[in-house]
Scaffold this motif. Structure first.
Motif, PDB file in Angstrom:
ATOM      1  N   LEU A  55     -11.261 -22.571  23.238  1.00 50.02           N
ATOM      2  CA  LEU A  55     -10.095 -23.314  22.776  1.00 50.02           C
ATOM      3  C   LEU A  55      -9.500 -24.154  23.896  1.00 50.02           C
ATOM      4  CD1 LEU A  55      -8.293 -20.676  20.518  1.00 50.02           C
ATOM      5  CD2 LEU A  55      -9.426 -22.767  19.773  1.00 50.02           C
TER       6      LEU A  55
ATOM      7  N   VAL B  35      -3.438 -24.796  17.795  1.00 49.67           N
ATOM      8  CA  VAL B  35      -3.989 -23.502  17.378  1.00 49.67           C
ATOM      9  C   VAL B  35      -3.010 -22.372  17.663  1.00 49.67           C
ATOM     10  CG1 VAL B  35      -5.818 -21.822  17.836  1.00 49.67           C
ATOM     11  CG2 VAL B  35      -6.386 -24.242  17.615  1.00 49.67           C
TER      12      VAL B  35
ATOM     13  N   ALA C 150      -5.279 -26.827  21.866  1.00 54.39           N
ATOM     14  CA  ALA C 150      -4.824 -25.465  22.145  1.00 54.39           C
ATOM     15  C   ALA C 150      -3.410 -25.254  21.624  1.00 54.39           C
ATOM     16  CB  ALA C 150      -4.883 -25.194  23.649  1.00 54.39           C
TER      17      ALA C 150
END
Length: 625
Positions: free
Chosen positions: A156, A167, A164
């Motif tokens: 990620l 997420v 990032a």
């Protein structure tokens, strides 16, 4: 689309960097995960040391948490000053180096590197611990789960800062939301019950009292609880990751993170005391995390319980992202001053410092495997590096205000001076309290890392001295071309392209063929047909073919000796050794086909002759004659 594009993402242009910058909404999950998630393991780290006191130990969690929150507020105001003074990224390394000198900067850098490695390891292990407390059957798979989560976080982060942040946003806000609801619900139940709430789900019986209260024990509890402050510096390190106005956005992000963390710590410690929740021994059957018991006591083990545990697991596991966001940036800053290899300063395909991310993943993985992925085993190593960096950063800021004397400099110097004093005292407390339990490992890591910094710096200084040139170009010597030497084993497309390449470099080409056993009549026939004939037809002097005998079956040695002898015969000429190579799509096939070429290059370089150069002539698999 290849596999790398699917896993890491397509390359991002340097001109698109602005699109990768973030605001406070994304900045909180990126730079605040470590700090916020410490609300889950900070109080538990303190309560774990109070287990010998039994239920009596729970009474001390509120005053200890109050002391930690006070320290948190002091550090917060100090780092607000740092963000404003160093808008390009005022981490402890930068501040200490500019204001206290290079040795203090290296000390801060080593301490921070240790802290970031442990931040990632503790976050992941605490997340897995939360999962195991809800699903005890997973206990034997602790290390495997830790490594799998580490791999996911690494991928990620290799995808870039913006990806990032997207997420991590949902689990971060879900974590904060569920804990705030738990605290609000718990406080309401306390008020309705007259201060004596009944747990909805039964709590494990508190451990028996096997020790007496002592100042030393309370000191160790405070030191473990201070792990809640790690990660506070993250925002000041990553100011450049914020969109404009960067300083304002960074300060706003830091304020929200500190406020939420203070509320979570205060609420959790209060409810733990009121409900009489004692910690259980981690790493043993029947273990439950403090937050697991707290949520179950307030709301029972229903849908909300599992939703909260899931959010805790995600946030604790992903809290390593704070380290992944700042560790590469710190490595880049250190590399810019030649204390780490320059490769740490190169940005990868997604505008992130890929080498720093990969290095952190490797070091974190080693720690998780060595300590079995158990948070309680890692906590004693924790916080020493963070508070040492805090102290150096705040001391550096005091010197900054004394030297610059900007408006309101005295007030700013007093704020940072108080921060330096408090964090310095805390550093000593944490170090002494945790020394025997594992803090000595961190204390050993710091000087070893500084030694590494010095060695790297010395290497770059040596290279600079060695390569510094104050001589003008020798124009008179440019009229004489070099002698090109090429090694071939048989006539092939690779040899053909190598000859063509060598002929472009120099009109004087010598081809070498080492003959270990049998004669090379076939190669000589091919040479007459495919090399000498075309050259003579074009009216040019053909390359010379020299066959070198090798009675002991050596290949590299005869070629190196020939080149050295040739250099002696022509003391004023440069020698260019052309190494034909087969380039395959798969790296291991390329390695298998070109071992001798690499060995020949290394053997010639080892001689240190300034007039001998090596150059590769690649022939790519799939090319046609």
């Amino acid at each position: 689309m290849n596999l790398l594009d699917i896993v890491v993402g397509k390359p991002i242009k340097s001109s698109d960097e602005r699109a990768e910058q973030v605001g406070p909404v994304q900045g909180i999950p990126i730079f605040g995960l470590d700090g916020l998630s410490s609300a889950a393991y900070g109080p538990e780290a303190a309560l774990s040391l109070l287990i010998p006191l039994g239920l009596l130990g729970v009474r001390y969690i509120v005053p200890i948490s109050a002391a930690i929150i006070t320290l948190l507020i002091i550090v917060y105001f100090s780092y607000r000053q740092t963000i404003a003074a160093y808008p390009s990224g005022g981490g402890s390394y930068t501040v200490a180096r500019f204001n206290l000198g290079a040795p203090a900067g290296l000390l801060a850098a080593a301490a921070l590197l240790a802290d970031y490695i442990l931040t990632a390891a503790v976050g992941i292990s605490a997340g897995v611990g939360a999962l195991i407390s809800a699903v005890p059957s997973l206990l034997p798979h602790t290390v495997t789960l830790c490594v799998c989560i580490l791999i996911v976080i690494t991928i990620l982060n290799l995808r870039g800062v913006r990806d990032a942040g997207l997420v991590f946003a949902l689990p971060t806000y879900l974590f904060v939301g569920t804990l705030l609801i738990t605290i609000a619900g718990g406080v309401l139940r306390v008020a309705l019950s007259g201060g004596h709430p009944t747990p909805v789900a039964p709590l494990p019986p508190p451990p028996p009292m096997v020790a007496a209260v002592s100042f030393w024990l309370l000191l160790k509890v405070f030191a473990s609880g201070c792990t809640a402050l790690t990660g506070v510096e993250a925002v000041s390190n990553g100011v450049k990751a914020f969109r404009e106005p960067a300083v304002k956005n960074a300060r706003k992000t830091l304020t929200v993170i500190i406020f939420l963390l203070a509320v979570l710590l205060a609420g959790i410690s209060y409810l733990v005391k009121v409900y009489g929740i004692a910690a259980t021994d981690p790493g043993k059957p029947g273990y439950q995390s403090v937050l697991s018991m707290l949520v179950a006591a307030v709301f029972g083990k229903g849908i909300f319980y599992y939703l909260t545990i899931a959010s805790i697991l995600l946030v604790l596991s992903l809290s390593a992202n704070t380290a992944f966001a700042d560790f590469p940036r710190l490595c880049r800053a250190i590399a810019q001053n030649n204390y780490l290899p320059h490769v740490f300063g190169y940005r990868g395909r997604r505008l992130v410092y890929s080498y720093g991310i990969t290095m952190l993943a490797v070091l974190c993985g080693v720690l998780l495997i060595l300590f079995g992925g158990v948070t309680d085993r890692l906590i004693p190593l924790y916080a020493v590096g963070a508070f040492l960096a805090f102290t150096l950063s705040q001391a550096g800021m005091v010197m900054h205000w004394l030297k610059n004397r900007e408006p309101h400099w005295l007030k700013s110097a007093l704020v940072n001076g108080l921060g330096a004093f408090v964090t310095g005292v805390t550093t000593a407390v944490v170090l002494v309290a945790k020394f025997k339990d594992g803090a000595w490992i961190t204390l050993l890591f710091v000087p070893v890392t500084i030694f590494l910094f010095v060695m790297v710096r010395r290497h770059y200084h040596h290279v600079k001295i060695l390569t510094t040139c104050k001589c003008a170009v020798d124009v008179a010597g440019l009229g004489q071309p070099p002698i090109a030497v090429i090694a071939i084993d048989r006539w092939s497309n690779i040899s053909r392209q190598g000859i063509e390449f060598a002929a472009r470099l120099s009109p004087e080409v010598i081809a070498l063929h080492v003959e270990p056993n049998e004669h090379s009549e076939l190669l000589k026939d091919d040479w007459d047909r495919y090399v000498e004939g075309p050259f003579r037809a074009a009216g040019k002097e053909p390359p010379k073919l020299d066959v070198l005998p090798s009675p002991y079956r050596f290949v590299i040695v005869p070629i190196v000796q020939f080149v050295l002898d040739l250099s002696k015969k022509h003391p004023t000429r440069n020698i260019v050794v052309v190494i034909p190579e087969l380039v395959e799509d798969r790296w291991y096939e390329y390695f298998l086909h070109n071992q001798r070429g690499r060995l020949l290059e290394w053997a010639l370089l080892a001689r240190g002759n300034e007039r001998i150069f090596t150059v590769s002539a690649p022939w790519y698999a799939g090319e046609r004659a």
